[in-house]
Design a protein around this motif. Structure first.
Motif, PDB file in Angstrom:
ATOM      1  N   ILE A   1     -10.721  -1.217   0.906  1.00 11.13           N
ATOM      2  CA  ILE A   1     -12.079  -0.994   1.231  1.00 11.13           C
ATOM      3  C   ILE A   1     -13.044  -1.787   0.222  1.00 11.13           C
ATOM      4  O   ILE A   1     -12.880  -1.534  -0.967  1.00 11.13           O
ATOM      5  CB  ILE A   1     -12.325   0.652   0.812  1.00 11.13           C
ATOM      6  N   PHE A   2     -13.593  -2.650   0.618  1.00 12.71           N
ATOM      7  CA  PHE A   2     -14.480  -3.618  -0.199  1.00 12.71           C
ATOM      8  C   PHE A   2     -15.486  -2.610  -0.908  1.00 12.71           C
ATOM      9  O   PHE A   2     -16.147  -2.093  -0.727  1.00 12.71           O
ATOM     10  CB  PHE A   2     -15.048  -4.367   1.051  1.00 12.71           C
ATOM     11  N   GLY A   3     -15.367  -3.323  -2.206  1.00 11.37           N
ATOM     12  CA  GLY A   3     -16.340  -3.005  -3.280  1.00 11.37           C
ATOM     13  C   GLY A   3     -16.026  -1.485  -3.953  1.00 11.37           C
ATOM     14  O   GLY A   3     -16.637  -1.072  -4.793  1.00 11.37           O
TER      15      GLY A   3
ATOM     16  N   ALA B   1      -1.164  -4.230  -6.967  1.00 11.27           N
ATOM     17  CA  ALA B   1       0.125  -4.343  -6.471  1.00 11.27           C
ATOM     18  C   ALA B   1       0.605  -5.704  -6.181  1.00 11.27           C
ATOM     19  O   ALA B   1      -0.172  -6.446  -5.822  1.00 11.27           O
ATOM     20  CB  ALA B   1       0.123  -3.464  -5.017  1.00 11.27           C
ATOM     21  N   LYS B   2       1.858  -5.916  -6.413  1.00 11.29           N
ATOM     22  CA  LYS B   2       2.302  -7.246  -6.251  1.00 11.29           C
ATOM     23  C   LYS B   2       2.133  -7.805  -4.776  1.00 11.29           C
ATOM     24  O   LYS B   2       1.947  -9.037  -4.875  1.00 11.29           O
ATOM     25  CB  LYS B   2       4.099  -7.273  -6.567  1.00 11.29           C
ATOM     26  N   VAL B   3       1.900  -7.198  -3.762  1.00  7.79           N
ATOM     27  CA  VAL B   3       1.868  -7.469  -2.208  1.00  7.79           C
ATOM     28  C   VAL B   3       0.300  -8.187  -2.340  1.00  7.79           C
ATOM     29  O   VAL B   3       0.088  -9.166  -1.725  1.00  7.79           O
ATOM     30  CB  VAL B   3       1.793  -6.370  -1.532  1.00  7.79           C
ATOM     31  N   THR B   4      -0.547  -7.900  -3.147  1.00  9.27           N
ATOM     32  CA  THR B   4      -1.897  -8.341  -3.213  1.00  9.27           C
ATOM     33  C   THR B   4      -2.049  -9.783  -3.468  1.00  9.27           C
ATOM     34  O   THR B   4      -2.675 -10.491  -3.228  1.00  9.27           O
ATOM     35  CB  THR B   4      -3.036  -7.440  -3.937  1.00  9.27           C
TER      36      THR B   4
ATOM     37  N   GLY C   1      -7.391  -7.167  -5.251  1.00 12.54           N
ATOM     38  CA  GLY C   1      -6.118  -6.464  -5.440  1.00 12.54           C
ATOM     39  C   GLY C   1      -6.083  -5.072  -5.933  1.00 12.54           C
ATOM     40  O   GLY C   1      -5.814  -4.260  -5.551  1.00 12.54           O
ATOM     41  N   LYS C   2      -7.503  -4.765  -6.807  1.00 16.04           N
ATOM     42  CA  LYS C   2      -7.550  -3.374  -7.494  1.00 16.04           C
ATOM     43  C   LYS C   2      -8.213  -2.519  -6.432  1.00 16.04           C
ATOM     44  O   LYS C   2      -8.445  -1.297  -6.586  1.00 16.04           O
ATOM     45  CB  LYS C   2      -8.414  -3.613  -8.538  1.00 16.04           C
ATOM     46  N   GLU C   3      -8.566  -3.084  -5.155  1.00 14.78           N
ATOM     47  CA  GLU C   3      -9.260  -2.232  -3.861  1.00 14.78           C
ATOM     48  C   GLU C   3      -8.221  -1.658  -3.007  1.00 14.78           C
ATOM     49  O   GLU C   3      -8.631  -0.930  -2.201  1.00 14.78           O
ATOM     50  CB  GLU C   3     -10.329  -3.114  -3.349  1.00 14.78           C
ATOM     51  N   PHE C   4      -6.915  -1.967  -3.278  1.00 16.46           N
ATOM     52  CA  PHE C   4      -5.796  -1.850  -2.274  1.00 16.46           C
ATOM     53  C   PHE C   4      -5.481  -0.544  -2.471  1.00 16.46           C
ATOM     54  O   PHE C   4      -5.176   0.282  -3.508  1.00 16.46           O
ATOM     55  CB  PHE C   4      -4.619  -2.473  -2.739  1.00 16.46           C
ATOM     56  N   ILE C   5      -5.316   0.450  -1.286  1.00 11.96           N
ATOM     57  CA  ILE C   5      -4.515   1.905  -1.230  1.00 11.96           C
ATOM     58  C   ILE C   5      -3.531   1.640  -0.083  1.00 11.96           C
ATOM     59  O   ILE C   5      -3.460   0.961   0.876  1.00 11.96           O
ATOM     60  CB  ILE C   5      -5.684   2.940  -0.929  1.00 11.96           C
ATOM     61  N   ARG C   6      -2.752   2.787  -0.448  1.00 10.08           N
ATOM     62  CA  ARG C   6      -1.800   2.822   0.640  1.00 10.08           C
ATOM     63  C   ARG C   6      -1.659   4.425   1.087  1.00 10.08           C
ATOM     64  O   ARG C   6      -1.688   5.165   0.221  1.00 10.08           O
ATOM     65  CB  ARG C   6      -0.235   2.722   0.104  1.00 10.08           C
ATOM     66  N   ILE C   7      -1.443   4.440   2.407  1.00  8.30           N
ATOM     67  CA  ILE C   7      -1.368   5.778   3.216  1.00  8.30           C
ATOM     68  C   ILE C   7       0.123   5.665   3.906  1.00  8.30           C
ATOM     69  O   ILE C   7       0.264   4.802   4.584  1.00  8.30           O
ATOM     70  CB  ILE C   7      -2.375   5.829   4.024  1.00  8.30           C
TER      71      ILE C   7
ATOM     72  N   GLY D   1      -0.088   1.916  -4.332  1.00  7.38           N
ATOM     73  CA  GLY D   1       1.035   1.150  -4.087  1.00  7.38           C
ATOM     74  C   GLY D   1       2.433   1.483  -4.509  1.00  7.38           C
ATOM     75  O   GLY D   1       2.181   2.859  -4.675  1.00  7.38           O
ATOM     76  N   SER D   2       3.182   0.723  -4.984  1.00 11.87           N
ATOM     77  CA  SER D   2       4.684   1.315  -5.433  1.00 11.87           C
ATOM     78  C   SER D   2       4.385   2.201  -6.463  1.00 11.87           C
ATOM     79  O   SER D   2       3.877   1.826  -7.519  1.00 11.87           O
ATOM     80  CB  SER D   2       5.524   0.130  -5.528  1.00 11.87           C
ATOM     81  N   ALA D   3       5.244   3.354  -6.331  1.00 11.32           N
ATOM     82  CA  ALA D   3       5.328   4.380  -7.564  1.00 11.32           C
ATOM     83  C   ALA D   3       5.791   3.858  -8.690  1.00 11.32           C
ATOM     84  O   ALA D   3       5.620   4.217  -9.847  1.00 11.32           O
ATOM     85  CB  ALA D   3       6.140   5.340  -7.048  1.00 11.32           C
TER      86      ALA D   3
END
Length: 376
Positions: free
Chosen positions: A297-299, A330-333, A343-349, A319-321
C-alpha cells in the motif's frame, strides 16, 4: 481476533491432536529400542513414513523426519553437497528463498553463490537461470511456493535444466505441501523439505527427502537415528499427528483451492476502492497459490498497517515469521527489485481452512478505512 496469517503457522487440527495424545501414551517407547514397546513405536514410525511417501509419490527410503522445514533445508543441502554429481563449488539460489536457505549458504566456505531475482510476476526467469550455470555449478535451490507472495515456481523446467547439466536440485516445499498435488513434482528433485505446523500438524516436526540414489554423508557424525541423518530420539507422537494432518489436508486439495480462489476474489473486490494505492504481487492463476496475497500500500509502512489491523482485531503479517523482528524488508521485495522503502510497505494476508467470506470482507473494509484515514 480474526486470523489471516496461515502462511506463518496453523492451529493444530483436533483429530491430529487426538493422534498425538494417543501416540504419546500408547506408543511412548523409543523407536530405536529393541524390546516390544520400542518395536511398536518403530512400527508406527515406519507406517507414517510409508503413508507420507505414498502421498508424495516417492520412495520411503528417502524420507527423514526432522524438527521442521528450516532444519530440513539445512540438512538436505549439506547432504547434497557431500555427494555432488560432479566437481565444482558454485551454487545458484533464488534471491527470495526462506531465511533457512540463506543461512546454510552463507556459512559455506569456498563456494561462490549466484542469487536469482524474480520477474514482475514473482517467478524465476528460466533463461536467467540457464545463463547463470557454469561448469562449476553443483547445486540449484529454488523454493516451490514463495512464502510471501504465493507464486509457484516452474519446478519441472528447473529440474530439466539441472538434469541436463548434472546439477543437484533442492526445493523448499514448506508452502506447497498440503496445498498443491505434489506426486508428479516430488520425484523430480534431488531433495525437498516440508513442515508439520503449516498443515495443521504440530510444531517442531517436519520431513526432509533425499533421493535414495544419492550416497550422502551425514552432517552430524555418529548419529544412530533416522539412518544417521540427524541425532536425537525420534518424536514419534508428533510424526503420527503430522501424518494424520497430512492425510486430512491432502484429501481436500481440490475443494480448498477453489474456496481460496473465491476468498481471494472477495478480498480484491473489498479493497477495490483503494486500488490506486495498492499493488498486488502475483502470477497468472496457474502459477499462483490463491491462499497467499502479498501486496504493497503506497506510502504506508507494512508494520504500521499490520499493527492497525491488529488493533481492529485482524492478524496479518509483514512477511515470513522467521524474519519478524528484523528491520530488513522481506527478501521477496529485494528479489522483485523494490527499494528498501518500498519493501517496508509490504504486507501479507493468508487464508486457511477456518477463513470465512464475511471475515475477508470485514478485513478488506477495515484496510480501506485505515488507508482513507491515513491519506486524508
Amino acid at each position: 481476533m480474526i486470523y489471516f496469517d496461515f502462511a506463518a503457522t496453523t492451529p493444530l487440527d483436533s483429530e491430529a491432536a487426538e493422534v498425538f495424545v494417543q501416540a504419546s501414551t500408547e506408543y511412548f517407547g523409543n523407536s530405536s529400542s529393541l524390546h516390544d514397546i520400542g518395536g511398536q513405536s518403530q512400527d508406527l514410525l515406519e507406517n507414517c513414513r510409508e503413508e507420507l511417501a505414498n502421498l508424495l509419490g516417492v520412495n520411503k527410503k528417502g524420507l527423514y523426519f526432522t524438527s521442521g522445514g528450516s532444519e530440513g533445508n539445512f540438512l538436505a543441502i549439506e547432504a547434497l553437497l557431500s555427494a555432488p554429481k560432479k566437481p565444482g563449488k558454485h551454487i545458484i539460489a533464488g534471491m527470495s528463498e526462506h531465511s533457512s536457505i540463506h543461512g546454510v549458504l552463507s556459512r559455506l566456505e569456498g563456494y561462490s553463490l549466484t542469487y536469482l531475482p524474480l520477474n514482475s510476476s514473482g517467478l524465476i526467469d528460466i533463461e536467467v537461470l540457464e545463463r547463470a550455470i557454469t561448469p562449476e555449478t553443483v547445486l540449484v535451490t529454488v523454493q516451490h511456493v514463495n512464502s510471501e507472495i504465493g507464486t509457484i515456481q516452474p519446478i519441472e523446467d528447473i529440474d530439466s535444466i539441472c538434469r541436463e547439466h548434472d546439477i543437484h536440485f533442492h526445493s523448499d516445499f514448506v508452502q506447497s505441501f498440503g496445498k498443491i498435488e505434489l506426486k508428479k513434482i516430488a520425484p523430480l528433485v534431488s531433495s525437498f523439505s516440508f513442515s508439520g505446523h503449516k498443515i495443521y500438524g504440530p510444531k517442531g516436526v517436519g520431513v526432509a527427502y533425499i533421493d535414495p540414489a544419492i550416497s550422502w554423508s551425514p552432517f552430524f557424525p555418529g548419529g544412530s537415528h533416522e539412518r544417521g541423518f540427524r541425532p536425537g530420539t525420534v518424536n514419534v507422537p508428533a510424526i503420527a499427528a503430522m501424518t494424520a494432518a497430512a492425510q486430512k489436508i491432502n484429501d481436500q486439495l481440490g475443494p480448498s483451492h477453489d474456496r481460496f480462489l473465491e476468498l481471494r476474489g472477495t478480498l480484491m473486490e473489498s479493497i477495490d476502492p483503494i486500488k490506486e494505492f495498492v499493488h498486488i504481487y502475483q502470477a497468472d492463476p496457474d502459477s499462483q497459490l490463491p491462499s497467499i496475497i502479498g501486496l504493497r500500500i503506497f506510502g504506508i509502512e507494512g508494520q504500521w498497517m499490520m499493527l492497525e489491523c491488529n488493533r481492529h482485531g485482524f492478524a496479518i503479517s509483514t512477511g515470513s515469521a522467521c524474519q519478524i523482528g528484523m528491520q530488513a524488508p522481506a527478501k521477496v521485495t529485494q528479489a522483485l527489485g523494490l527499494s528498501p522503502q518500498e519493501g517496508k510497505e509490504f504486507i501479507r494476508i493468508s487464508f486457511g481452512k477456518t477463513t470465512k467470506r464475511e471475515d475477508v470482507v470485514k478485513l478488506g473494509e477495515t484496510i480501506v478505512d485505515i488507508v482513507n484515514k491515513f491519506k486524508n
